[in-house]
Design an enzyme around this catalytic site. Structure first.
Site, short mmCIF file in Angstrom:
data_model
loop_
_atom_site.label_atom_id
_atom_site.label_comp_id
_atom_site.label_asym_id
_atom_site.label_seq_id
_atom_site.Cartn_x
_atom_site.Cartn_y
_atom_site.Cartn_z
N TYR A 1 0.86 -1.18 0.00
CA TYR A 1 0.00 0.00 0.00
C TYR A 1 0.90 1.23 0.00
O TYR A 1 1.52 1.55 1.01
CB TYR A 1 -0.91 -0.05 1.23
CG TYR A 1 -2.07 0.92 1.24
CD1 TYR A 1 -2.17 1.97 0.33
CD2 TYR A 1 -3.08 0.79 2.18
CE1 TYR A 1 -3.24 2.84 0.36
CE2 TYR A 1 -4.15 1.66 2.23
CZ TYR A 1 -4.22 2.69 1.32
OH TYR A 1 -5.27 3.56 1.37
N LYS B 1 -1.02 -1.02 -4.37
CA LYS B 1 -2.05 0.00 -4.46
C LYS B 1 -1.33 1.34 -4.36
O LYS B 1 -0.72 1.66 -3.34
CB LYS B 1 -3.08 -0.11 -3.34
CG LYS B 1 -4.13 1.01 -3.41
CD LYS B 1 -5.02 1.07 -2.18
CE LYS B 1 -5.99 2.24 -2.29
NZ LYS B 1 -6.82 2.41 -1.07
#
Length: 294
Positions: A136, A164
């Protein structure tokens, strides 16, 4: 490798007024979103207030979510925590529940800032689970950037195949794409342009507001129909811009309620937007509603 292509809904978590999770509403919302053709779900997402959920609550969301979705869409669980052993414990529980992938923040808040420490963290998690781990990248919140150099190194781990990217920087996103892994966009205002660049899709909080249009947007661009995609995006952008420029989670919650995807209230310490902002949200939703009616 998990199939996370398309729109992965950063699922809102529904709460009662007393702050407890409304699991009956959770099931109803999942059904509503599944009916729109949603490609995937992220349970205990940032938009779902992961930071303010207990480990026990997250595990129940994973178990009930997997049961309700029942193979009809991909499922990612966020298992982020400050303590490494807790991340591993949460990740194992999510894997045992039957999710397809795990989204995990790097070790932030006085954690290692150097590549070796961040790599060692993800390596330790990947050794304990067999499903995909999604790094992330949200440097604005963590102070840590997953750079192309580090991503290339992380891709050597068998089950680290995704990032992400919530950096909001399309140039940096292209550099990550060039590493050969799969990128899921996390910066809402960049969504259609990220799809055009060739990202695998997105993990998207604002998709709680307009799930059907989000799926349609990805499908249009993925099929090469960029002009129609951009036209659709013009009706979506005003509410995306409002949420991105204001207090994101309560804005998404309020807009979702107005659009018929009622997740109840937010959990403290997050606060509701208030009546003045509700009016602004209503105005920002008008172009989308007009496009639906056309």
């Amino acid at each position: 490798m998990a199939n996370l292509k398309g729109i992965n809904l950063a699922m809102q978590t529904p709460f009662h007024k007393d702050g407890s999770i409304d699991f009956a509403r959770w099931d109803r919302l999942l059904d509503q979103y599944l009916e729109t053709g949603m490609h995937g779900f992220v349970l205990s997402s940032g938009t779902g207030q992961h930071a303010y959920l207990t480990e026990e609550e997250c595990n129940k969301l994973f178990a009930t979510g997997v049961k309700r979705i029942n193979g009809r869409a991909a499922i990612t669980a966020q298992t982020s925590a400050l303590n490494l052993q807790e991340v591993i414990r949460r990740s194992k529980a999510a894997q045992d529940a039957g999710v397809d992938a795990l989204m995990i923040l790097p070790p932030f808040f006085e954690g290692p800032k150097h590549d070796d420490g961040i790599f060692a963290f993800y390596e330790a998690v990947c050794k304990e689970v067999s499903i995909d781990v999604i790094g992330y990248n949200i440097p604005g919140a963590t102070g840590i950037e997953l750079t192309p150099k580090l991503y290339s190194r992380l891709l050597q781990l068998d089950n680290f195949n995704f990032i992400k990217d919530s950096s909001g920087d399309l140039c940096k996103q292209q550099a990550l794409l060039a590493c050969g892994g799969k990128i899921l966009n996390g910066a809402d205002p960049n969504a259609p342009f990220s799809f055009m660049l060739g990202t695998a899709g997105t993990i998207w909080g604002c998709a709680n507001i307009f799930p059907r249009e989000a799926v349609q947007l990805f499908n249009l661009i993925d099929s090469g129909n960029h002009a129609e995609g951009v036209k659709l995006w013009q009706s979506m952008f005003p509410i995306v811009a409002y949420c991105w420029q204001n207090d994101y989670i309560p804005a998404v919650k309020a807009a979702s309620r107005q659009m018929g995807f009622d997740g109840g209230t937010v959990r403290a310490p997050v606060c509701e937007v208030g009546p003045d902002e509700e009016v602004k949200i209503e105005a920002a939703l008008k172009p989308l509603q007009l496009a639906r009616a056309a």
